[in-house]
Design an enzyme around this catalytic site. Structure first.
Site, PDB file in Angstrom:
ATOM      1  N   GLN A  84     -10.692  -5.732  -7.188  1.00  0.00           N
ATOM      2  CA  GLN A  84     -11.867  -5.211  -6.497  1.00  0.00           C
ATOM      3  C   GLN A  84     -11.513  -4.093  -5.522  1.00  0.00           C
ATOM      4  O   GLN A  84     -12.384  -3.586  -4.812  1.00  0.00           O
ATOM      5  CB  GLN A  84     -12.565  -6.349  -5.742  1.00  0.00           C
ATOM      6  CG  GLN A  84     -13.102  -7.434  -6.659  1.00  0.00           C
ATOM      7  CD  GLN A  84     -13.599  -8.650  -5.904  1.00  0.00           C
ATOM      8  OE1 GLN A  84     -13.547  -8.728  -4.685  1.00  0.00           O
ATOM      9  NE2 GLN A  84     -14.109  -9.641  -6.642  1.00  0.00           N
ATOM     10  N   HIS A 148     -11.915  -9.447  -2.572  1.00  0.00           N
ATOM     11  CA  HIS A 148     -12.595  -9.619  -1.275  1.00  0.00           C
ATOM     12  C   HIS A 148     -12.065  -8.697  -0.175  1.00  0.00           C
ATOM     13  O   HIS A 148     -11.628  -9.146   0.887  1.00  0.00           O
ATOM     14  CB  HIS A 148     -12.492 -11.080  -0.830  1.00  0.00           C
ATOM     15  CG  HIS A 148     -13.132 -12.046  -1.770  1.00  0.00           C
ATOM     16  ND1 HIS A 148     -13.187 -13.393  -1.523  1.00  0.00           N
ATOM     17  CD2 HIS A 148     -13.740 -11.869  -2.976  1.00  0.00           C
ATOM     18  CE1 HIS A 148     -13.797 -14.015  -2.524  1.00  0.00           C
ATOM     19  NE2 HIS A 148     -14.146 -13.089  -3.429  1.00  0.00           N
ATOM     20  N   GLU A 240     -25.343 -14.859   1.536  1.00  0.00           N
ATOM     21  CA  GLU A 240     -25.971 -14.927   2.857  1.00  0.00           C
ATOM     22  C   GLU A 240     -26.450 -13.578   3.368  1.00  0.00           C
ATOM     23  O   GLU A 240     -25.839 -12.538   3.115  1.00  0.00           O
ATOM     24  CB  GLU A 240     -24.978 -15.492   3.873  1.00  0.00           C
ATOM     25  CG  GLU A 240     -24.568 -16.916   3.614  1.00  0.00           C
ATOM     26  CD  GLU A 240     -23.626 -17.470   4.663  1.00  0.00           C
ATOM     27  OE1 GLU A 240     -23.316 -18.668   4.601  1.00  0.00           O
ATOM     28  OE2 GLU A 240     -23.193 -16.690   5.561  1.00  0.00           O
ATOM     29  N   TYR A 261     -16.757 -22.521  -7.646  1.00  0.00           N
ATOM     30  CA  TYR A 261     -17.120 -22.241  -9.037  1.00  0.00           C
ATOM     31  C   TYR A 261     -16.867 -23.442  -9.937  1.00  0.00           C
ATOM     32  O   TYR A 261     -17.489 -23.588 -10.979  1.00  0.00           O
ATOM     33  CB  TYR A 261     -16.365 -21.012  -9.534  1.00  0.00           C
ATOM     34  CG  TYR A 261     -16.747 -19.753  -8.787  1.00  0.00           C
ATOM     35  CD1 TYR A 261     -18.034 -19.236  -8.881  1.00  0.00           C
ATOM     36  CD2 TYR A 261     -15.842 -19.098  -7.960  1.00  0.00           C
ATOM     37  CE1 TYR A 261     -18.401 -18.098  -8.177  1.00  0.00           C
ATOM     38  CE2 TYR A 261     -16.203 -17.956  -7.260  1.00  0.00           C
ATOM     39  CZ  TYR A 261     -17.479 -17.463  -7.374  1.00  0.00           C
ATOM     40  OH  TYR A 261     -17.841 -16.347  -6.671  1.00  0.00           O
TER      41      TYR A 261
END
Length: 365
Positions: A84, A148, A240, A261
Site C-alpha cells: 500500500q 497501513h 469509523e 477477517y
C-alpha cells in the site's frame, strides 16, 4: 507539440477524453466531467489556483495537468512503492499563490522497512519540477511490511500540519506512543514540534503525536469550524468516522466495532473508559478513503455535509446530521474505488477513481 504528445503517450495519460455524464442526486442532477484518464494507481489530487491540478501515482510519479496537457513533475521524493506504500497524498498550501509550496506524504525507505514521511517543496513556475524538496517529518523507523501507511496531510487553520499514520499492520503498536504507528501527528511547517502538542515533554512519548489508537486513517479534512475529521479503515466491519481531539486515545486495537477477517473478536469489545467512541461507523465496511466537508457554494443543501469515498463499494458516501449518519450514496460507473475527494474554489467537487484511473469534476447538471 510532437515532443509533448510523445511525453503524454509514454505516460499513458490522456486529458479531456470523456463526454460529460449526468447523475441524479438529492440536490438535483449533477454533471460528471472526466478531467484526465489513463492514470496508474492514482492516490491523491491537489487543485491549483490557476485551474491546473496535481495527481500522485503510487509508483512515485507526480503529474501536473494544465491547459489540456499532462506531464510528469520531476524531483519527487524517492518512495518505497510496495504493498500500500508509495507516493501518497498531495496538499496545496493555502498560500500557494505566494510560495508555490505543496506538501507530499509517502512511504519512505527506512532501516528495517518503510515509514510514512512528509515533505514540502516548491513547484517551479513552469510546473515541470519540484524545487527545494525538504523532508519535515519521518515516522519512527523499524517497521516492515507494506500495509497501513495512512496517509493524509491537512493544513490546519493555524498553519500547522496534521499527518495521519496507520498501525503498519502491527496492531499493538497503535497503543505504544514510543512510536508513531496508529497516530495523527502535528508538526509546524518547518518540521518543528508545536509547543502545545499534548505530549511535549512526556518521557517515552513521541512529541509529534496529537492523537493515537488509530488503525488506518486514509481520509482527513477540516469541517467549516476548523475541526479535524478522519475516515478510518476498520477490520471486517467497524470503519469509523472520528472527530479528532487533542491527546485522545481512539482505542484501536483494544476496542472496535468490527472483527478480525477470520471472524475472531477484537480486543475487549466496543467500549472502554478513557477511549473515544467513533461519531459514526460502517458495518459492513466500505473501505473509506478521501474525505471532504463541503462548503455549500454550488449545492447549499449540502453545506457542512461530509463526503467520503468508498474503495470497496464504488460510491461516494454523504453523511450529515447529529447524530452523524450516512444519508446518500452517490454511485455511477465513474465512482469506481474513490480514493480522494476535494472541493474546487468554485464549489465543484473533484474525485479520483482508482477503478477508472481517472479524475472527475462534479458540477450542477
Amino acid at each position: 507539440m510532437r515532443r509533448l504528445f510523445a511525453v503524454i503517450s509514454a505516460l499513458g495519460v490522456f486529458v479531456g477524453v470523456g463526454h460529460a455524464q449526468t447523475k441524479s442526486t438529492s440536490a438535483g442532477s449533477v454533471q460528471l466531467d472526466k478531467m484526465v484518464d489513463g492514470l496508474d494507481t492514482p492516490w491523491a489530487i491537489g487543485l491549483l489556483p490557476d485551474g491546473s491540478f496535481l495527481v500522485t501515482e503510487r509508483n512515485g510519479t507526480l503529474l501536473l495537468v494544465s491547459d489540456g496537457e499532462a506531464r510528469e513533475v520531476s524531483g519527487a521524493p524517492r518512495v518505497a512503492a510496495r504493498g500500500q506504500g508509495g507516493l501518497l497524498d498531495v496538499t496545496v498550501a493555502r498560500d500557494f499563490a505566494q510560495t508555490r509550496e505543496i506538501f507530499l506524504t509517502y512511504s519512505k525507505p527506512q532501516r528495517g522497512g518503510a515509514g510514512t514521511a512528509l515533505a514540502v517543496a516548491k513547484l517551479s513556475d513552469n510546473g515541470r519540477r519540484l524545487q527545494n524538496l525538504r523532508e519535515i517529518f519521518e515516522s519512527e523507523p523499524g517497521f516492515s511490511g507494506g500495509r497501513h501507511f495512512g496517509s493524509r496531510v491537512v493544513e490546519a487553520a493555524d498553519g500547522t500540519l496534521f499527518v495521519t499514520i496507520g498501525d503498519r499492520g502491527d496492531r499493538p503498536s497503535a497503543q505504544d506512543r514510543a512510536n508513531h504507528n496508529g497516530t495523527i501527528v502535528r508538526v509546524a511547517r518547518d518540521g518543528s514540534i508545536p509547543p502545545d502538542n499534548p505530549f511535549v515533554g512526556v518521557t517515552g512519548v513521541q512529541p509529534e503525536i496529537w492523537s493515537y489508537g488509530h488503525r488506518n486513517p486514509q481520509g482527513a479534512g477540516l469541517d467549516l469550524q476548523g475541526n479535524l475529521w478522519t475516515a478510518e479503515h476498520g477490520a471486517r466491519g467497524g470503519d469509523e468516522m472520528n472527530l479528532i481531539a487533542k491527546g485522545v486515545n481512539f482505542g484501536w486495537p483494544v476496542i472496535s466495532y468490527g472483527v478480525h477477517y477470520s471472524g475472531a473478536s477484537i480486543g475487549e469489545g466496543t467500549r472502554r473508559d478513557g477511549m473515544e467512541q467513533p461519531v459514526f461507523y460502517w458495518d459492513p465496511s466500505i473501505a473509506p478513503s478521501g474525505l471532504l466537508v463541503y462548503s455549500g457554494k454550488l449545492w447549499p443543501s449540502w453545506r457542512g455535509d461530509i463526503f467520503v469515498g468508498s474503495l470497496k463499494f464504488d460510491y461516494i458516501s454523504r453523511l450529515e446530521g447529529s447524530p452523524l449518519r450516512e444519508v446518500e450514496q452517490i454511485q455511477s460507473t465513474e465512482t469506481g474505488r474513490v480514493r480522494d475527494i476535494v472541493e474546487g474554489a468554485d464549489g465543484s467537487i473533484w474525485f479520483l477513481s482508482v477503478g477508472e484511473g481517472a479524475v472527475y469534476r462534479m458540477t450542477p447538471g
